[in-house]
Design a protein around this motif. Structure first.
Motif, PDB file in Angstrom:
ATOM      1  N   GLN A 173      -6.336  -0.632  -0.444  1.00 21.39           N
ATOM      2  CA  GLN A 173      -4.993  -1.198  -0.319  1.00 21.39           C
ATOM      3  C   GLN A 173      -4.109  -0.795  -1.500  1.00 21.39           C
ATOM      4  O   GLN A 173      -2.924  -0.488  -1.328  1.00 21.39           O
ATOM      5  CB  GLN A 173      -5.079  -2.724  -0.230  1.00 21.39           C
ATOM      6  CG  GLN A 173      -5.705  -3.238   1.054  1.00 21.39           C
ATOM      7  CD  GLN A 173      -5.945  -4.730   1.006  1.00 21.39           C
ATOM      8  OE1 GLN A 173      -6.537  -5.239   0.050  1.00 21.39           O
ATOM      9  NE2 GLN A 173      -5.497  -5.442   2.030  1.00 21.39           N
ATOM     10  N   GLN A 174      -4.694  -0.787  -2.689  1.00 24.04           N
ATOM     11  CA  GLN A 174      -3.929  -0.425  -3.877  1.00 24.04           C
ATOM     12  C   GLN A 174      -3.481   1.029  -3.815  1.00 24.04           C
ATOM     13  O   GLN A 174      -2.355   1.370  -4.207  1.00 24.04           O
ATOM     14  CB  GLN A 174      -4.776  -0.655  -5.135  1.00 24.04           C
ATOM     15  CG  GLN A 174      -3.990  -0.554  -6.438  1.00 24.04           C
ATOM     16  CD  GLN A 174      -2.941  -1.642  -6.572  1.00 24.04           C
ATOM     17  OE1 GLN A 174      -3.257  -2.826  -6.487  1.00 24.04           O
ATOM     18  NE2 GLN A 174      -1.688  -1.245  -6.769  1.00 24.04           N
ATOM     19  N   ALA A 175      -4.357   1.906  -3.301  1.00 20.98           N
ATOM     20  CA  ALA A 175      -4.008   3.325  -3.180  1.00 20.98           C
ATOM     21  C   ALA A 175      -2.870   3.524  -2.182  1.00 20.98           C
ATOM     22  O   ALA A 175      -1.947   4.317  -2.423  1.00 20.98           O
ATOM     23  CB  ALA A 175      -5.234   4.128  -2.749  1.00 20.98           C
ATOM     24  N   ASP A 180       2.908   4.626  -1.671  1.00 11.29           N
ATOM     25  CA  ASP A 180       4.001   4.250  -0.769  1.00 11.29           C
ATOM     26  C   ASP A 180       3.783   4.871   0.610  1.00 11.29           C
ATOM     27  O   ASP A 180       4.701   5.423   1.225  1.00 11.29           O
ATOM     28  CB  ASP A 180       5.345   4.704  -1.355  1.00 11.29           C
ATOM     29  CG  ASP A 180       6.524   3.983  -0.708  1.00 11.29           C
ATOM     30  OD1 ASP A 180       6.297   2.914  -0.103  1.00 11.29           O
ATOM     31  OD2 ASP A 180       7.656   4.492  -0.796  1.00 11.29           O
ATOM     32  N   ALA A 181       2.515   4.775   1.081  1.00 16.84           N
ATOM     33  CA  ALA A 181       2.146   5.446   2.323  1.00 16.84           C
ATOM     34  C   ALA A 181       2.761   4.799   3.557  1.00 16.84           C
ATOM     35  O   ALA A 181       3.021   5.473   4.553  1.00 16.84           O
ATOM     36  CB  ALA A 181       0.624   5.471   2.462  1.00 16.84           C
ATOM     37  N   LEU A 182       2.987   3.496   3.500  1.00 14.09           N
ATOM     38  CA  LEU A 182       3.511   2.823   4.681  1.00 14.09           C
ATOM     39  C   LEU A 182       5.038   2.852   4.697  1.00 14.09           C
ATOM     40  O   LEU A 182       5.679   2.943   3.649  1.00 14.09           O
ATOM     41  CB  LEU A 182       3.030   1.382   4.738  1.00 14.09           C
ATOM     42  CG  LEU A 182       3.545   0.401   3.682  1.00 14.09           C
ATOM     43  CD1 LEU A 182       3.424  -1.020   4.201  1.00 14.09           C
ATOM     44  CD2 LEU A 182       2.777   0.539   2.382  1.00 14.09           C
ATOM     45  N   GLN A 183       5.575   2.774   5.900  1.00 15.11           N
ATOM     46  CA  GLN A 183       7.027   2.685   6.029  1.00 15.11           C
ATOM     47  C   GLN A 183       7.374   1.368   6.725  1.00 15.11           C
ATOM     48  O   GLN A 183       7.641   0.370   6.071  1.00 15.11           O
ATOM     49  CB  GLN A 183       7.594   3.888   6.782  1.00 15.11           C
ATOM     50  CG  GLN A 183       9.112   3.993   6.682  1.00 15.11           C
ATOM     51  CD  GLN A 183       9.626   5.376   7.042  1.00 15.11           C
ATOM     52  OE1 GLN A 183       8.957   6.378   6.851  1.00 15.11           O
ATOM     53  NE2 GLN A 183      10.832   5.432   7.575  1.00 15.11           N
ATOM     54  N   LEU A 192      -5.837   1.112   7.700  1.00 11.35           N
ATOM     55  CA  LEU A 192      -6.671   0.580   6.623  1.00 11.35           C
ATOM     56  C   LEU A 192      -8.091   0.290   7.095  1.00 11.35           C
ATOM     57  O   LEU A 192      -9.066   0.608   6.397  1.00 11.35           O
ATOM     58  CB  LEU A 192      -6.045  -0.694   6.058  1.00 11.35           C
ATOM     59  CG  LEU A 192      -4.871  -0.505   5.094  1.00 11.35           C
ATOM     60  CD1 LEU A 192      -4.147  -1.824   4.875  1.00 11.35           C
ATOM     61  CD2 LEU A 192      -5.351   0.058   3.766  1.00 11.35           C
ATOM     62  N   MET A 193      -8.233  -0.303   8.275  1.00  5.84           N
ATOM     63  CA  MET A 193      -9.566  -0.678   8.743  1.00  5.84           C
ATOM     64  C   MET A 193     -10.407   0.550   9.076  1.00  5.84           C
ATOM     65  O   MET A 193     -11.606   0.594   8.785  1.00  5.84           O
ATOM     66  CB  MET A 193      -9.465  -1.609   9.955  1.00  5.84           C
ATOM     67  CG  MET A 193      -8.736  -2.925   9.675  1.00  5.84           C
ATOM     68  SD  MET A 193      -9.240  -3.759   8.150  1.00  5.84           S
ATOM     69  CE  MET A 193     -10.921  -4.220   8.540  1.00  5.84           C
ATOM     70  N   SER A 194      -9.797   1.569   9.670  1.00  9.23           N
ATOM     71  CA  SER A 194     -10.549   2.798   9.954  1.00  9.23           C
ATOM     72  C   SER A 194     -10.938   3.504   8.661  1.00  9.23           C
ATOM     73  O   SER A 194     -12.060   4.015   8.523  1.00  9.23           O
ATOM     74  CB  SER A 194      -9.718   3.743  10.833  1.00  9.23           C
ATOM     75  OG  SER A 194      -9.677   3.289  12.166  1.00  9.23           O
ATOM     76  N   ASP A 229      -3.598  11.220   2.254  1.00  8.85           N
ATOM     77  CA  ASP A 229      -3.558  11.513   0.816  1.00  8.85           C
ATOM     78  C   ASP A 229      -3.987  10.301  -0.010  1.00  8.85           C
ATOM     79  O   ASP A 229      -4.696  10.434  -1.015  1.00  8.85           O
ATOM     80  CB  ASP A 229      -2.146  11.944   0.410  1.00  8.85           C
ATOM     81  CG  ASP A 229      -1.761  13.300   0.985  1.00  8.85           C
ATOM     82  OD1 ASP A 229      -2.674  14.041   1.411  1.00  8.85           O
ATOM     83  OD2 ASP A 229      -0.551  13.609   1.023  1.00  8.85           O
ATOM     84  N   ALA A 230      -3.561   9.104   0.410  1.00  4.93           N
ATOM     85  CA  ALA A 230      -3.906   7.891  -0.335  1.00  4.93           C
ATOM     86  C   ALA A 230      -5.401   7.611  -0.276  1.00  4.93           C
ATOM     87  O   ALA A 230      -6.012   7.233  -1.283  1.00  4.93           O
ATOM     88  CB  ALA A 230      -3.124   6.704   0.221  1.00  4.93           C
ATOM     89  N   VAL A 231      -6.004   7.806   0.897  1.00  3.15           N
ATOM     90  CA  VAL A 231      -7.444   7.569   1.035  1.00  3.15           C
ATOM     91  C   VAL A 231      -8.227   8.524   0.141  1.00  3.15           C
ATOM     92  O   VAL A 231      -9.243   8.141  -0.459  1.00  3.15           O
ATOM     93  CB  VAL A 231      -7.882   7.729   2.508  1.00  3.15           C
ATOM     94  CG1 VAL A 231      -9.404   7.608   2.634  1.00  3.15           C
ATOM     95  CG2 VAL A 231      -7.203   6.680   3.383  1.00  3.15           C
ATOM     96  N   MET A 232      -7.757   9.745   0.006  1.00  3.25           N
ATOM     97  CA  MET A 232      -8.442  10.728  -0.836  1.00  3.25           C
ATOM     98  C   MET A 232      -8.421  10.332  -2.314  1.00  3.25           C
ATOM     99  O   MET A 232      -9.230  10.814  -3.107  1.00  3.25           O
ATOM    100  CB  MET A 232      -7.794  12.105  -0.667  1.00  3.25           C
ATOM    101  CG  MET A 232      -8.017  12.738   0.691  1.00  3.25           C
ATOM    102  SD  MET A 232      -9.772  13.034   1.033  1.00  3.25           S
ATOM    103  CE  MET A 232     -10.191  14.186  -0.275  1.00  3.25           C
ATOM    104  N   LYS A 233      -7.520   9.432  -2.696  1.00  7.74           N
ATOM    105  CA  LYS A 233      -7.403   9.033  -4.102  1.00  7.74           C
ATOM    106  C   LYS A 233      -8.208   7.780  -4.444  1.00  7.74           C
ATOM    107  O   LYS A 233      -8.210   7.349  -5.602  1.00  7.74           O
ATOM    108  CB  LYS A 233      -5.930   8.804  -4.444  1.00  7.74           C
ATOM    109  CG  LYS A 233      -5.086  10.069  -4.351  1.00  7.74           C
ATOM    110  CD  LYS A 233      -3.615   9.780  -4.635  1.00  7.74           C
ATOM    111  CE  LYS A 233      -2.780  11.048  -4.500  1.00  7.74           C
ATOM    112  NZ  LYS A 233      -1.336  10.795  -4.736  1.00  7.74           N
ATOM    113  N   VAL A 234      -8.857   7.188  -3.451  1.00  7.14           N
ATOM    114  CA  VAL A 234      -9.633   5.965  -3.712  1.00  7.14           C
ATOM    115  C   VAL A 234     -10.872   6.314  -4.527  1.00  7.14           C
ATOM    116  O   VAL A 234     -11.577   7.264  -4.207  1.00  7.14           O
ATOM    117  CB  VAL A 234     -10.043   5.281  -2.393  1.00  7.14           C
ATOM    118  CG1 VAL A 234     -10.933   4.066  -2.674  1.00  7.14           C
ATOM    119  CG2 VAL A 234      -8.813   4.873  -1.604  1.00  7.14           C
TER     120      VAL A 234
END
Length: 234
Positions: A173-175, A180-183, A192-194, A229-234
């Motif tokens: 969630q923090q990533a 700013d992945a969501l609009q 998020l769940m997947s 991109d955000a998931v890759m940074k977790v």
């Protein structure tokens, strides 16, 4: 009669009677106090039961909480047969669901019966991914699962992603927040769940694995790349 006794009688009560009565009072107070303490001790071992009636889109439900188990009885379902009994663990809490209509989807029950509205519904045919939850360790479209099919299932929704307290964002969630992945945010719970289901199995997935895990989700705002991109940074 002696002068001493006469003096005691003039006050209407002898010393002997006074001491006798005082002993009864003190003794009674002691026994009463012991009884009160005993009662308090017993009260701490009793299980607290709370009951409330809730009216929602899914009908009128009676919610009873006893210990760690929440029993939800649909007392006035809008349609369908009754008599079903389903148990499931949602976000580490055990639920007993009584009188669910046999054709109610899991997404409907989560939202309209249990009030867990973080799970969104979009297409209701398993195409958009907005209703995705984690069930028995796998990401599933909850609109494609009947609630009665989820009997004895272990379920996690977006409400349980940050743990019991819900006070802090988890790393995923923090990533998403940092990038700013969501609009508009409507599709975000499903993404998020997947993504979390993937990270649970493989903490450091490849770029292609993340893309594949999120491929069943539609973001009408066009932000899918930012989620990846955000998931890759977790």
């Amino acid at each position: 009669m002696s002068e001493q006794v006469k003096k005691e009688e003039t006050h209407g009560l002898s010393r002997r009677e006074f001491l006798k009565d005082a002993g009864l009072v003190v003794g009674g107070a002691t026994i009463g106090s012991m009884g009160l303490l005993s009662a308090c001790g017993k009260a701490t071992t009793e299980t607290l039961t709370q009951t409330k009636t809730v009216t929602q889109t899914g009908g009128v439900t009676t919610v009873t909480k006893t210990g760690g188990v929440t029993t939800v009885t649909v007392t006035a379902p809008p349609t369908g047969p009754t008599g079903t009994f389903t148990t499931m663990t949602i976000n580490s809490k055990k639920y007993e669901l009584v009188n669910l209509s046999a054709w109610w989807s899991l997404s409907w029950v989560l939202r309209e019966v249990l009030g867990l509205v973080g799970t969104k519904t979009g297409c209701n045919r398993g195409e958009c991914g907005t209703c995705t939850i984690i069930m028995n360790g796998k990401s599933v479209a909850s609109c494609m699962v009947l609630a009665v099919e989820a009997n004895n299932a272990q379920i996690q929704t977006i409400e349980g992603l940050s743990g019991q307290s819900g006070q802090k964002l988890n790393p995923l969630q923090q990533a998403i927040f940092n990038d700013d992945a969501l609009q508009c945010g409507f599709c975000t719970p499903g993404f998020l769940m997947s993504a979390q289901a993937l990270l649970n199995k493989k903490p450091k997935p490849t770029f292609d694995e993340v893309r594949e895990a999120l491929s069943g989700h539609i973001c009408t705002c066009g932000n899918t790349k930012f989620y990846v991109d955000a998931v890759m940074k977790v």
